[in-house]
Design a protein around this motif. Structure first.
Motif, PDB file in Angstrom:
ATOM      1  N   SER A   1       0.892  -1.136  -0.105  1.00  0.00           N
ATOM      2  CA  SER A   1      -0.033   0.029  -0.039  1.00  0.00           C
ATOM      3  C   SER A   1       0.837   1.313   0.022  1.00  0.00           C
ATOM      4  O   SER A   1       0.361   2.280  -0.697  1.00  0.00           O
ATOM      5  CB  SER A   1      -0.921  -0.152   1.296  1.00  0.00           C
ATOM      6  OG  SER A   1      -0.223   0.064   2.431  1.00  0.00           O
ATOM      7  N   LYS A   2       2.015   1.161   0.704  1.00  0.00           N
ATOM      8  CA  LYS A   2       2.831   2.629   0.588  1.00  0.00           C
ATOM      9  C   LYS A   2       3.498   2.704  -0.878  1.00  0.00           C
ATOM     10  O   LYS A   2       3.394   3.881  -0.959  1.00  0.00           O
ATOM     11  CB  LYS A   2       4.142   2.309   1.548  1.00  0.00           C
ATOM     12  CG  LYS A   2       3.771   1.892   3.028  1.00  0.00           C
ATOM     13  CD  LYS A   2       3.077   3.114   3.651  1.00  0.00           C
ATOM     14  CE  LYS A   2       2.916   2.964   5.093  1.00  0.00           C
ATOM     15  NZ  LYS A   2       1.930   3.936   5.536  1.00  0.00           N
ATOM     16  N   ARG A   3       3.919   1.609  -1.379  1.00  0.00           N
ATOM     17  CA  ARG A   3       4.303   2.001  -2.720  1.00  0.00           C
ATOM     18  C   ARG A   3       2.981   2.714  -3.708  1.00  0.00           C
ATOM     19  O   ARG A   3       3.230   3.412  -4.429  1.00  0.00           O
ATOM     20  CB  ARG A   3       4.573   0.604  -3.449  1.00  0.00           C
ATOM     21  CG  ARG A   3       5.273   0.841  -4.724  1.00  0.00           C
ATOM     22  CD  ARG A   3       6.742   0.457  -4.808  1.00  0.00           C
ATOM     23  NE  ARG A   3       7.256   0.937  -6.367  1.00  0.00           N
ATOM     24  CZ  ARG A   3       7.190  -0.254  -7.015  1.00  0.00           C
ATOM     25  NH1 ARG A   3       7.008  -1.283  -6.748  1.00  0.00           N
ATOM     26  NH2 ARG A   3       7.497  -0.025  -8.479  1.00  0.00           N
ATOM     27  N   LEU A   4       1.685   2.055  -3.642  1.00  0.00           N
ATOM     28  CA  LEU A   4       0.690   2.862  -4.125  1.00  0.00           C
ATOM     29  C   LEU A   4       0.425   4.154  -3.898  1.00  0.00           C
ATOM     30  O   LEU A   4       0.094   4.844  -4.547  1.00  0.00           O
ATOM     31  CB  LEU A   4      -0.589   1.940  -4.107  1.00  0.00           C
ATOM     32  CG  LEU A   4      -0.569   0.466  -4.682  1.00  0.00           C
ATOM     33  CD1 LEU A   4      -1.979  -0.385  -4.205  1.00  0.00           C
ATOM     34  CD2 LEU A   4      -0.476   0.344  -6.111  1.00  0.00           C
ATOM     35  N   GLU A   5       0.479   4.217  -2.471  1.00  0.00           N
ATOM     36  CA  GLU A   5       0.519   5.837  -2.076  1.00  0.00           C
ATOM     37  C   GLU A   5       1.386   6.852  -2.541  1.00  0.00           C
ATOM     38  O   GLU A   5       0.923   7.779  -3.136  1.00  0.00           O
ATOM     39  CB  GLU A   5       0.673   5.818  -0.540  1.00  0.00           C
ATOM     40  CG  GLU A   5      -0.438   5.418   0.409  1.00  0.00           C
ATOM     41  CD  GLU A   5      -0.228   5.235   1.703  1.00  0.00           C
ATOM     42  OE1 GLU A   5       0.952   5.663   2.280  1.00  0.00           O
ATOM     43  OE2 GLU A   5      -0.823   4.715   2.692  1.00  0.00           O
ATOM     44  N   THR A   6       2.658   6.225  -2.893  1.00  0.00           N
ATOM     45  CA  THR A   6       3.843   7.420  -3.519  1.00  0.00           C
ATOM     46  C   THR A   6       3.252   7.196  -4.815  1.00  0.00           C
ATOM     47  O   THR A   6       3.450   8.337  -5.403  1.00  0.00           O
ATOM     48  CB  THR A   6       5.186   6.297  -3.254  1.00  0.00           C
ATOM     49  OG1 THR A   6       5.352   5.977  -1.906  1.00  0.00           O
ATOM     50  CG2 THR A   6       6.245   7.164  -3.793  1.00  0.00           C
ATOM     51  N   ILE A   7       2.804   6.312  -5.608  1.00  0.00           N
ATOM     52  CA  ILE A   7       2.440   6.529  -6.999  1.00  0.00           C
ATOM     53  C   ILE A   7       1.429   7.480  -7.258  1.00  0.00           C
ATOM     54  O   ILE A   7       1.595   8.244  -8.168  1.00  0.00           O
ATOM     55  CB  ILE A   7       2.241   5.000  -7.650  1.00  0.00           C
ATOM     56  CG1 ILE A   7       3.551   4.319  -7.722  1.00  0.00           C
ATOM     57  CG2 ILE A   7       1.600   5.084  -8.891  1.00  0.00           C
ATOM     58  CD1 ILE A   7       3.197   2.661  -8.384  1.00  0.00           C
ATOM     59  N   LYS A   8       0.382   7.303  -6.563  1.00  0.00           N
ATOM     60  CA  LYS A   8      -1.014   8.168  -6.837  1.00  0.00           C
ATOM     61  C   LYS A   8      -0.920   9.518  -5.958  1.00  0.00           C
ATOM     62  O   LYS A   8      -1.659  10.199  -6.098  1.00  0.00           O
ATOM     63  CB  LYS A   8      -2.082   7.376  -6.177  1.00  0.00           C
ATOM     64  CG  LYS A   8      -2.407   6.101  -7.157  1.00  0.00           C
ATOM     65  CD  LYS A   8      -3.705   5.513  -6.974  1.00  0.00           C
ATOM     66  CE  LYS A   8      -4.927   6.506  -6.948  1.00  0.00           C
ATOM     67  NZ  LYS A   8      -5.625   6.656  -8.204  1.00  0.00           N
ATOM     68  N   MET A   9       0.378   9.564  -5.377  1.00  0.00           N
ATOM     69  CA  MET A   9       0.426  10.980  -4.363  1.00  0.00           C
ATOM     70  C   MET A   9      -0.823  11.062  -3.590  1.00  0.00           C
ATOM     71  O   MET A   9      -1.344  12.005  -3.678  1.00  0.00           O
ATOM     72  CB  MET A   9       0.874  11.948  -5.337  1.00  0.00           C
ATOM     73  CG  MET A   9       2.241  11.959  -6.028  1.00  0.00           C
ATOM     74  SD  MET A   9       2.385  13.553  -6.925  1.00  0.00           S
ATOM     75  CE  MET A   9       2.557  12.637  -8.728  1.00  0.00           C
ATOM     76  N   ARG A  10      -0.932  10.063  -2.888  1.00  0.00           N
ATOM     77  CA  ARG A  10      -2.383  10.043  -2.164  1.00  0.00           C
ATOM     78  C   ARG A  10      -2.100  10.092  -0.644  1.00  0.00           C
ATOM     79  O   ARG A  10      -1.050   9.577  -0.206  1.00  0.00           O
ATOM     80  CB  ARG A  10      -2.820   8.670  -2.420  1.00  0.00           C
ATOM     81  CG  ARG A  10      -4.384   8.407  -1.920  1.00  0.00           C
ATOM     82  CD  ARG A  10      -4.799   7.122  -2.618  1.00  0.00           C
ATOM     83  NE  ARG A  10      -5.822   6.697  -1.664  1.00  0.00           N
ATOM     84  CZ  ARG A  10      -6.796   5.518  -1.978  1.00  0.00           C
ATOM     85  NH1 ARG A  10      -6.398   4.959  -3.463  1.00  0.00           N
ATOM     86  NH2 ARG A  10      -7.822   5.320  -1.376  1.00  0.00           N
ATOM     87  N   ALA A  11      -2.837  10.731   0.159  1.00  0.00           N
ATOM     88  CA  ALA A  11      -2.681  10.867   1.622  1.00  0.00           C
ATOM     89  C   ALA A  11      -2.776   9.440   2.159  1.00  0.00           C
ATOM     90  O   ALA A  11      -3.348   8.476   1.737  1.00  0.00           O
ATOM     91  CB  ALA A  11      -3.992  11.678   2.069  1.00  0.00           C
ATOM     92  N   ASP A  12      -1.809   9.275   3.265  1.00  0.00           N
ATOM     93  CA  ASP A  12      -1.675   7.889   3.747  1.00  0.00           C
ATOM     94  C   ASP A  12      -2.755   7.542   4.738  1.00  0.00           C
ATOM     95  O   ASP A  12      -3.088   6.455   5.075  1.00  0.00           O
ATOM     96  CB  ASP A  12      -0.365   7.906   4.525  1.00  0.00           C
ATOM     97  CG  ASP A  12      -0.355   8.578   5.902  1.00  0.00           C
ATOM     98  OD1 ASP A  12      -0.965   9.460   5.836  1.00  0.00           O
ATOM     99  OD2 ASP A  12       0.699   8.802   6.468  1.00  0.00           O
ATOM    100  N   ASN A  13      -3.720   8.361   5.095  1.00  0.00           N
ATOM    101  CA  ASN A  13      -4.827   8.065   5.844  1.00  0.00           C
ATOM    102  C   ASN A  13      -6.214   7.457   5.128  1.00  0.00           C
ATOM    103  O   ASN A  13      -7.233   7.231   5.653  1.00  0.00           O
ATOM    104  CB  ASN A  13      -5.021   9.172   6.761  1.00  0.00           C
ATOM    105  CG  ASN A  13      -5.784  10.539   5.672  1.00  0.00           C
ATOM    106  OD1 ASN A  13      -5.509  10.606   4.530  1.00  0.00           O
ATOM    107  ND2 ASN A  13      -6.384  11.526   6.561  1.00  0.00           N
TER     108      ASN A  13
END
Length: 142
Positions: free
Chosen positions: A19-31
């Motif tokens: 999930s951390k890698r997907l957050e980085t790719i999408k530039m999405r909030a971690d919450n």
């Protein structure tokens, strides 16, 4: 864990267990949690306790996302998409785009480790319906 770019049962998406890698790719909030897609209902039942009153609905629903206790999930009816998920049991899934943007093939290919493209190609389509399930109620969120 690798990030796949593939046609999901609803739209083109990124799939991974990281999930951390997907957050980085999408530039999405971690919450903001990701949707978990399961290859079959049996794997889904191992992870998530579905209220008894809704088990039949969840088992037979296609292209439908459910939320139980802040966890979004879907089991896949599409056999081509299920075959990709099967070796893992489940994967996080999100639309293939930067957060709030539309699908751009070049961007998606540049950030993916593995591109899975079959006879369906990669195309942006309509998103799934989303329902919130409680022990006694169903509420449509989208």
């Amino acid at each position: 864990m690798k990030v796949f770019l593939a046609q999901t049962d609803t739209t083109v998406g990124f799939l991974s267990q990281d999930s951390k890698r997907l957050e980085t790719i999408k530039m999405r909030a971690d919450n903001k949690p990701f949707l978990k897609v399961y290859s079959d209902f049996k794997n889904l039942k191992r992870d998530i306790r579905i209220p008894n009153t809704h088990k039949r609905l969840v088992r037979h629903a296609c292209k439908t996302t459910f939320v139980v206790k802040n966890q979004a999930f879907r089991h896949v009816c599409d056999p081509y998409h299920a075959r990709l998920i099967q070796p893992f049991g489940w994967l996080y899934s999100t639309s293939a785009n930067e957060s709030g943007q539309s699908y751009v093939r070049e961007f998606c290919q540049s950030v993916s480790d593995i591109i899975v493209e079959d006879f369906r190609g990669l195309s942006e389509q309509s998103a799934s319906q989303i329902f919130l399930l409680t022990t006694t109620q169903i509420k449509q969120l989208r």
